[in-house]
Design a protein around this motif. Structure first.
Motif, PDB file in Angstrom:
ATOM      1  N   ALA A 237       0.852  -1.188   0.000  1.00  0.00           N
ATOM      2  CA  ALA A 237       0.000   0.000   0.000  1.00  0.00           C
ATOM      3  C   ALA A 237       0.889   1.240   0.000  1.00  0.00           C
ATOM      4  O   ALA A 237       2.011   1.216   0.488  1.00  0.00           O
ATOM      5  CB  ALA A 237      -0.910   0.008   1.223  1.00  0.00           C
TER       6      ALA A 237
ATOM      7  N   CYS B  60      -8.810   1.083  -4.705  1.00  0.00           N
ATOM      8  CA  CYS B  60      -7.920   0.008  -4.262  1.00  0.00           C
ATOM      9  C   CYS B  60      -8.695  -1.293  -4.080  1.00  0.00           C
ATOM     10  O   CYS B  60      -8.265  -2.351  -4.550  1.00  0.00           O
ATOM     11  CB  CYS B  60      -7.236   0.412  -2.966  1.00  0.00           C
ATOM     12  SG  CYS B  60      -6.021  -0.769  -2.377  1.00  0.00           S
TER      13      CYS B  60
ATOM     14  N   LEU C 216      -7.829  -2.105   4.489  1.00  0.00           N
ATOM     15  CA  LEU C 216      -6.874  -1.067   4.123  1.00  0.00           C
ATOM     16  C   LEU C 216      -6.414  -0.334   5.366  1.00  0.00           C
ATOM     17  O   LEU C 216      -7.214   0.035   6.220  1.00  0.00           O
ATOM     18  CB  LEU C 216      -7.514  -0.073   3.148  1.00  0.00           C
ATOM     19  CG  LEU C 216      -8.147  -0.702   1.902  1.00  0.00           C
ATOM     20  CD1 LEU C 216      -8.872   0.350   1.103  1.00  0.00           C
ATOM     21  CD2 LEU C 216      -7.103  -1.387   1.067  1.00  0.00           C
TER      22      LEU C 216
ATOM     23  N   HIS D  21      -5.334   2.612   5.440  1.00  0.00           N
ATOM     24  CA  HIS D  21      -5.479   4.053   5.264  1.00  0.00           C
ATOM     25  C   HIS D  21      -6.381   4.670   6.330  1.00  0.00           C
ATOM     26  O   HIS D  21      -6.267   5.841   6.635  1.00  0.00           O
ATOM     27  CB  HIS D  21      -6.088   4.388   3.902  1.00  0.00           C
ATOM     28  CG  HIS D  21      -5.440   3.688   2.763  1.00  0.00           C
ATOM     29  ND1 HIS D  21      -4.079   3.585   2.614  1.00  0.00           N
ATOM     30  CD2 HIS D  21      -5.968   3.051   1.698  1.00  0.00           C
ATOM     31  CE1 HIS D  21      -3.808   2.923   1.512  1.00  0.00           C
ATOM     32  NE2 HIS D  21      -4.929   2.581   0.938  1.00  0.00           N
TER      33      HIS D  21
END
Length: 181
Positions: A77, A97, A158, A160
């Motif tokens: 990532a 993604c 993820l 993020h």
């Protein structure tokens, strides 16, 4: 919403099975290699089939560990770049993604299934041990299906969206709670 929660539990269960399968493959490889080592020490000659048999577990370890790492957000990532985006663009990037991951998984299933069906090779490990190529080929579409199943976890796949400060505070609180017990 209950369907999504059920699918997430199934995803967690399948991930647990994948972990057990990877550990079993590694232990089998180590057991085969150790057997070859002990045989060589005892007799001075080698078992010709040990290397060939042990390497048949490598595709299983590789593909299943890929699904495990995805489930825990350990895939490749660009976190620093993505975290610097505004919140709206962060969600767009995360959605893209997940879309790319879904496309990759669908390609694994689509082409992997054709690969599995078309496999006719038989691995001649020894005169007595013959393993069909389908044993290793099935892991390709299987891993695609597992990745698709893990996509029900959504943005949890993820990193993020992980708030580092909140995570650190939760860890400190859990350690304090354990210390008091």
């Amino acid at each position: 919403m209950r369907l999504l929660a059920s699918l997430r539990r199934v995803s967690d269960g399948v991930n647990h099975v994948a972990i057990v399968a990877c550990v079993a493959c590694i232990l089998l490889m180590l057991g085969i290699s150790f057997t070859a080592f002990v045989y060589k020490l005892m007799t001075g000659s080698t078992l010709s089939w040990t290397y060939s048999l042990a390497r048949l577990f490598l595709p299983w370890i590789g593909f299943l560990s890929m699904t495990i790492s995805l489930r825990y957000g350990e895939h490749v990532a660009m976190t620093l770049l993505v975290r610097s985006l505004p919140r709206v663009l962060l969600k767009v990037a995360a959605g893209l993604c997940l879309g790319v991951i879904a496309l990759f998984a669908l390609l694994l299933v689509w082409y992997g299934w054709d690969f599995f069906l078309g496999t006719s090779q038989v691995y001649m490990v020894s005169d007595q041990i013959q393993i069909h190529g389908k044993f290793t080929a099935i892991v390709v579409p299987l891993s695609g299906v597992i990745i698709l199943l893990h996509l029900v976890q959504g943005f949890d796949l993820l990193e993020h969206f992980i708030d580092d400060e909140t995570l650190i505070e939760e860890l400190i609180e859990s350690n304090d709670t354990e210390a008091r017990s």
